[in-house]
Structures are given as C-alpha cells and as structure tokens.
Design an enzyme around this catalytic site. Structure first.
Site, PDB file in Angstrom:
ATOM      1  N   LYS A 196      12.423  -1.883  -5.028  1.00  0.00           N
ATOM      2  CA  LYS A 196      12.104  -2.792  -3.982  1.00  0.00           C
ATOM      3  C   LYS A 196      10.563  -2.950  -4.329  1.00  0.00           C
ATOM      4  O   LYS A 196       9.992  -2.155  -3.497  1.00  0.00           O
ATOM      5  CB  LYS A 196      12.591  -2.785  -2.903  1.00  0.00           C
ATOM      6  CG  LYS A 196      12.523  -4.333  -2.310  1.00  0.00           C
ATOM      7  CD  LYS A 196      12.221  -4.309  -0.850  1.00  0.00           C
ATOM      8  CE  LYS A 196      10.961  -3.979  -0.264  1.00  0.00           C
ATOM      9  NZ  LYS A 196       9.938  -4.771  -0.371  1.00  0.00           N
ATOM     10  N   SER A 250       3.758   3.046   5.157  1.00  0.00           N
ATOM     11  CA  SER A 250       3.229   3.344   6.305  1.00  0.00           C
ATOM     12  C   SER A 250       4.397   4.470   7.008  1.00  0.00           C
ATOM     13  O   SER A 250       5.399   4.530   6.823  1.00  0.00           O
ATOM     14  CB  SER A 250       3.197   2.037   7.192  1.00  0.00           C
ATOM     15  OG  SER A 250       4.664   1.567   7.267  1.00  0.00           O
ATOM     16  N   THR A 251       3.779   5.348   7.794  1.00  0.00           N
ATOM     17  CA  THR A 251       4.371   6.219   8.447  1.00  0.00           C
ATOM     18  C   THR A 251       5.324   5.733   9.176  1.00  0.00           C
ATOM     19  O   THR A 251       6.456   5.934   9.615  1.00  0.00           O
ATOM     20  CB  THR A 251       3.428   7.151   9.303  1.00  0.00           C
ATOM     21  OG1 THR A 251       2.573   7.881   8.161  1.00  0.00           O
ATOM     22  CG2 THR A 251       4.032   8.307   9.963  1.00  0.00           C
ATOM     23  N   GLY A 254       7.975   4.782   7.347  1.00  0.00           N
ATOM     24  CA  GLY A 254       8.916   6.149   6.840  1.00  0.00           C
ATOM     25  C   GLY A 254       9.665   6.436   7.921  1.00  0.00           C
ATOM     26  O   GLY A 254      10.881   6.937   7.426  1.00  0.00           O
ATOM     27  N   GLU A 271       5.969   9.206   0.981  1.00  0.00           N
ATOM     28  CA  GLU A 271       4.694   9.421   0.751  1.00  0.00           C
ATOM     29  C   GLU A 271       4.154   8.384   1.602  1.00  0.00           C
ATOM     30  O   GLU A 271       4.236   6.970   1.551  1.00  0.00           O
ATOM     31  CB  GLU A 271       4.358   9.075  -0.755  1.00  0.00           C
ATOM     32  CG  GLU A 271       3.273   9.785  -1.277  1.00  0.00           C
ATOM     33  CD  GLU A 271       1.732   8.877  -0.887  1.00  0.00           C
ATOM     34  OE1 GLU A 271       1.242   8.808   0.261  1.00  0.00           O
ATOM     35  OE2 GLU A 271       1.730   8.061  -1.821  1.00  0.00           O
ATOM     36  N   CYS A 305      -3.961   5.409   0.494  1.00  0.00           N
ATOM     37  CA  CYS A 305      -3.252   6.445   1.287  1.00  0.00           C
ATOM     38  C   CYS A 305      -4.420   7.655   1.571  1.00  0.00           C
ATOM     39  O   CYS A 305      -4.118   8.473   2.634  1.00  0.00           O
ATOM     40  CB  CYS A 305      -1.936   6.860   1.058  1.00  0.00           C
ATOM     41  SG  CYS A 305      -1.731   7.199  -0.507  1.00  0.00           S
ATOM     42  N   GLU A 402      -4.785   5.321  11.095  1.00  0.00           N
ATOM     43  CA  GLU A 402      -5.065   4.964   9.785  1.00  0.00           C
ATOM     44  C   GLU A 402      -5.422   3.286   9.503  1.00  0.00           C
ATOM     45  O   GLU A 402      -4.741   2.477   9.985  1.00  0.00           O
ATOM     46  CB  GLU A 402      -3.852   5.224   8.844  1.00  0.00           C
ATOM     47  CG  GLU A 402      -3.999   4.758   7.421  1.00  0.00           C
ATOM     48  CD  GLU A 402      -2.906   5.077   6.274  1.00  0.00           C
ATOM     49  OE1 GLU A 402      -1.583   4.666   6.873  1.00  0.00           O
ATOM     50  OE2 GLU A 402      -3.202   5.695   5.548  1.00  0.00           O
TER      51      GLU A 402
HETATM   52  P1  ADP Z   1       2.574  -2.381   5.251  1.00  0.00           P
HETATM   53  O1  ADP Z   1       2.837  -2.333   6.920  1.00  0.00           O
HETATM   54  O2  ADP Z   1       1.158  -1.949   5.069  1.00  0.00           O
HETATM   55  O3  ADP Z   1       2.977  -3.668   4.516  1.00  0.00           O
HETATM   56  P2  ADP Z   1       4.748  -0.893   4.944  1.00  0.00           P
HETATM   57  O4  ADP Z   1       5.020   0.200   5.062  1.00  0.00           O
HETATM   58  O5  ADP Z   1       5.199  -2.176   5.855  1.00  0.00           O
HETATM   59  O6  ADP Z   1       3.345  -1.309   4.622  1.00  0.00           O
HETATM   60  O7  ADP Z   1       5.506  -1.621   3.523  1.00  0.00           O
HETATM   61  C1  ADP Z   1       5.736  -0.428   2.182  1.00  0.00           C
HETATM   62  C2  ADP Z   1       7.063  -1.141   1.717  1.00  0.00           C
HETATM   63  O8  ADP Z   1       7.969  -0.983   2.776  1.00  0.00           O
HETATM   64  C3  ADP Z   1       7.206  -2.652   1.335  1.00  0.00           C
HETATM   65  O9  ADP Z   1       7.752  -2.545  -0.019  1.00  0.00           O
HETATM   66  C4  ADP Z   1       7.868  -3.234   2.242  1.00  0.00           C
HETATM   67  O10 ADP Z   1       8.640  -4.435   1.872  1.00  0.00           O
HETATM   68  C5  ADP Z   1       8.696  -1.934   2.845  1.00  0.00           C
HETATM   69  N1  ADP Z   1       9.405  -2.285   4.075  1.00  0.00           N
HETATM   70  C6  ADP Z   1       8.909  -2.698   5.346  1.00  0.00           C
HETATM   71  N2  ADP Z   1       9.464  -2.577   6.286  1.00  0.00           N
HETATM   72  C7  ADP Z   1      10.776  -1.950   5.894  1.00  0.00           C
HETATM   73  C8  ADP Z   1      12.014  -1.319   6.658  1.00  0.00           C
HETATM   74  N3  ADP Z   1      12.194  -1.669   7.748  1.00  0.00           N
HETATM   75  N4  ADP Z   1      12.979  -0.851   5.750  1.00  0.00           N
HETATM   76  C9  ADP Z   1      12.686  -0.645   4.390  1.00  0.00           C
HETATM   77  N5  ADP Z   1      11.465  -1.108   3.764  1.00  0.00           N
HETATM   78  C10 ADP Z   1      10.477  -1.853   4.592  1.00  0.00           C
END
Ligand code: ADP
Length: 500
Positions: A196, A250-251, A254, A271, A305, A402
């Site tokens: 995804k 993002s953490t 994560g 990561e 990162c 960050e």
């Molecule tokens: P940012 O906030 O900088 O966009 P994210 O950590 O939200 O960074 O995004 C990294 C990836 O995680 C993207 O592919 C995003 O669609 C996905 N993502 C965001 N929220 C969720 C979630 N709750 N569960 C799974 N994947 C997610």
C-alpha cells in the site's frame, strides 16, 4: 479540472502517457478500480494542480488482494518456483527499472516534488541497486545443521522458509525507493505481497506494477492497493490472513500498526521517525562538515527519516559552522523539481507545509532565533525555505520532535569529554542515525560506540547501501531493512529434528 491534459515541458513521453491513463490498482494480476468506486486526487505539490486520480481502496479491496496473495503463496506457481528463477525475476525488475529510469524519476518528481536529478540519481538508482543486491539472496538463504546434545542418534537442521503473505505500508518521502526496500527482500525470501503506497504519492508504485507484470511474476505475487492509511492501511495491518506487516512511516502510526498486528500476532517490522544528531568537532575538515551537515538536513527538503535535524557544533567552531550552513541554505535554488537547475522542491502536501511552518513558529515562540528561511516563498506550491534555528535548547519542541522538513536546530557544546557528548546526542526518544565529523579516529569510533542509533556515519550523513542493515534503536523502529537481515525478517526458521 481535467487532469489528463496536464503537461509540463520537462515531462517526457512515458510519464505523460502514464498520467493520461485511467489508473487502477493491481490485484491478482488485474488492474481494477476500488470496489466503492471512490478515487483519490493526486496533486503536483509544486503547482497544487491535480495530475491524476487513483482508486481509494478500502477494506474490501485489501481483502481481495490478501486472498490473491494467499492463493499465490499457498498454491500458485510461485510456491514451486526455484530460488534461481526468483533471482532471475528480481534481476529483471532492476533491468526494466533501468530501461525506464527517466520516466520513473519524472513521475516521482511530479508526484512528490523532489528535484528530478535527485530522483534519478538517488531514488531510482537506489531502487535498481536494491533489486540487484536482493536478487543474489534466494540461492543463499541457507539453514544450519545443529550439533544437539540429546542422547541418541540425531540429525538436526534448520531451514529458512518465507513468512507467507506480507502487507507492506510505505510513506511518501521516497515512494519508489521505499517500495523497492520492501518488495525486493520479501520477493527474495519467497513471500507474496500486498503493497500500500502512501495516498500522497501512489504513481511510481502503480507504474512499478506494470513492470512486475512485464517481468513475468505470476498473478497475485505482488498486489498494489492504493488508498488512505486509516482505511486501506489499517485494514491491511489488521487482516487475519496476513503473516507479516512491514511499515515505514511516523512513530505514531507505527504504534497503531503494532496494536492492529496483535489481532493474529503477525510479525512486524517498523522503520519510524528520527531526530538525528550531526556532531561537529573542532578538528573536522570544516568545509566538508558544513557542506555535509547542510545536505544532511536539506536533502529531500528535510523529508528524510535520518535527517540531521539536530546539529551540534563545538563552541570553538560554532560561529563558522552556523555561518557556513546559513550560506549553503541561502544558495539553494527552490522551484519545480522538473527544472534540472533546482536544488529543492516543495514539501509533499498542504498537511506537511502546515506542520513544518507550525514547528518554525513554535520555535520562535519558545525563543529560537531564525537565522535564515522560516517562511515559504512567493511561489504556489508547498515550498518552505531551508531554515536554520539557533539559540535552541534541548527542551524545545523543535529539538525534541521530528519536524520532517528543511529545519535544522543548531546547538553549541563545550565539552571534549565523549560521554557528555553522547549524552546530548542520545537525549531523544529516537535512535535512527547520527553523524560524527572529526579527523580523529579515536573520537570517531569511541563516540560511534556510545551513540544509540541504528546507523552512525563518520564524516558523512544519510548513508545507505543495499548491503548495509538500516533501522532504528528505541522508538525509531523494530528490525532492519536491507542487507541479510532484511531478507531474514521475511523468513521463519524451521527446526527439523530427526531421530535416526
Ligand atoms: P504522514 O503522517 O507523514 O503522512 P504516516 O505515518 O501517516 O506519515 O504515513 C505512512 C504510511 O502509513 C502511509 O502509507 C499511510 O497511508 C499509512 N497509514 C496512515 N495511517 C495508518 C493507519 N492507521 N494504519 C495503517 N497505515 C496507516
């Protein structure tokens, strides 16, 4: 707006033709729309123009993709393919990427905003190199014979088997390269995949899906579902038939992935974020250190990162370093990434622009002085000038959190005592990377040992190589990407004990 009519003088034929397509997701070897029929607009962050739209996949689409991946893993030709044939297919991906490298770089630029020169030399080349490196692993994934001590006559050995169906969720800062870091080791291990991409930057992943088919991978081995994180991403992380989830982002997200993965105890690798220190000692080659630490934070508009967002300069060279980094910042040319003379493009989205400028404001409010940058430009698009903050303290939000933008916080240190230097370098929840700038071998390697980070660079920063494990200590993640470790993270170890 009719996005199919979008053109840019620097956009080649391949990228233009791709943007004119009705873009679909790749599930079980077929290009499909979202079951809901919904789509997501894709924006050029340098112009805020809509350049394409992609399906907004949701739980139902993820389910179809996981079923295809499950079938391909359990019963399809992929389950019987030889290691040498896996190698050949992965190598083919690298060759095809190389053939279409300029097109991929242009698509990455118009989608993410980054300068096309960096997209070609960094992102696309990096992806090619990872596939070539990982193509070597299928025939080298061996187990061991184990000298057990039980009474009797035993033949005991281990094998490494693919973990199964893998969900991979990737971010928008290096869209193609992150796809490569995830796909290449998983394919090398023999897994099947549902990838995804980030909703902001889905284009190169979809173009890559075409290459997957051209290379000859069986249907269902790689499925690519575009969609929002909270819908498609969350559904993938929760899915009971997914054996492992690999996430970069993002953490905060994560931590959500970990909770979702608990449903079936799927394996997790993460990561995540960083707040990496770059530490300059007085004996460093100062010109090299200035150029290197400026690049450490401004490369990719600070959306790395590993970005060197906390710059520590020894008191005796502090003024020279600050002056040098400010000068480098002022020389960077901002503009549309397809213009090959540009050094910095826009940030990826309005959300990131709000976030980064919000942090700069918070720094000002807490007493930081903005020496250069600190504002956006007069261009349309999400541009933020490279920004240098001084008079920052360890308790400020801009130093602790960050920012993920071109903003560096410079702090002074007086001590020559390495334990004390390590203490402020380690004063963060993160532990992804660090850099040490010195000519003294003892300083470099002693401090490298004391810093709690997954990668410590000496006289360089943001260093990655397909053979070198990459990942974080502390809240920067779990597990490692690249190198042998990455492939092993996509396997389970099986012990076979034969009583003879
Ligand atoms: P940012 O906030 O900088 O966009 P994210 O950590 O939200 O960074 O995004 C990294 C990836 O995680 C993207 O592919 C995003 O669609 C996905 N993502 C965001 N929220 C969720 C979630 N709750 N569960 C799974 N994947 C997610």
């Amino acid at each position: 707006m009719n996005y199919t009519s979008v053109s840019h003088p620097q956009l080649g034929k391949g990228a233009t033709a791709f943007l004119a397509k009705d873009l679909r997701m790749l599930i079980d070897g077929k290009w499909v729309a979202a079951k809901s029929g919904k789509t997501i607009d894709v924006e050029d962050p340098a112009t805020q123009q809509i350049i394409a739209s992609v399906p907004a996949g949701s739980a139902a689409d993820i389910d179809a993709a996981v079923r295809a991946a499950r079938l391909a893993f359990d019963k399809g030709p992929w389950s019987r393919i030889s290691p040498a044939d896996r190698s050949r297919l992965i190598w083919k991906l690298a060759d095809l990427l190389e053939t279409h490298a300029d097109e991929f770089a242009e698509l990455e630029t118009i989608d993410n905003g980054k300068p096309v020169v960096n997209a070609r030399r960094g992102d696309v080349q990096g992806a090619i190199d990872v596939f070539r490196y990982m193509a070597g692993w299928p025939t080298r994934l061996t187990g061991e014979t184990v000298p057990v001590s039980s009474a009797g006559n035993w033949h005991v050995y281990t094998t490494r088997e693919p973990v199964g169906v893998v969900g991979q969720i990737i971010p928008w800062n290096f869209p193609l390269m992150m796809a490569a870091w995830k796909l290449a080791p998983a394919l090398a291990a023999g897994c099947t995949i549902v990838l995804k991409p980030a909703e902001q930057t889905p284009l190169t992943a979809l173009r890559f899906g075409e290459i997957i088919q051209e290379a000859g991978f069986p249907d269902g081995v790689v499925n690519i579902v575009t969609g929002y994180g909270e819908e498609a991403g969350a559904a993938l992380a929760e899915h009971p038939d997914v054996d492992k989830i690999a996430f970069t982002g993002s953490t905060a997200v994560g931590k959500r992935i970990v909770k979702a993965a608990a449903s079936n105890l799927k394996r997790v690798s993460l990561e995540l974020g960083g707040k990496s220190p770059a530490i300059v000692f007085p004996d460093a080659d100062l010109e090299h250190a200035i150029a290197g630490t400026a690049d450490a934070i401004f490369y990719n508009m600070g959306q790395c990162c590993t970005a060197g967002s906390r710059l520590f300069a020894h008191a005796s060279v502090f003024d020279r370093i600050v002056e040098g980094v400010v000068e480098k910042a002022s020389r960077l040319k901002l503009g549309h990434g397809l213009d090959t003379s540009v050094n910095m493009g826009p940030l990826v989205s309005q959300k990131q622009w709000d976030r980064v400028t919000g942090y700069i404001e918070s720094g000002r409010t807490e007493g930081a002085q903005v020496l250069t940058g600190g504002t956006s430009t007069d261009k349309s698009g999400y541009f933020v000038e490279p920004t240098v903050l001084v008079t920052t303290r360890g308790d400020m939000k801009v130093v602790r959190e960050e920012i993920f933008g071109p903003v560096v916080c410079v702090q002074r240190f007086d001590s020559d005592e390495l334990d004390s230097v390590a203490r402020f370098a380690n004063d963060t929840d993160y532990g992804l990377a660090a850099s040490i700038w010195t000519r003294d071998l003892r300083t470099a390697h002693t401090l490298a040992r004391k810093i709690r980070a997954g990668t410590v660079c000496i006289n360089t920063h943001n260093y990655v190589d397909p053979a070198l494990p990459f990942g974080g200590f502390k809240q920067s993640g779990w597990g490692r990407e690249m190198g042998k470790e990455a492939v092993e993270h996509y396997t389970e170890t099986k012990a076979v004990a034969a009583c003879l």
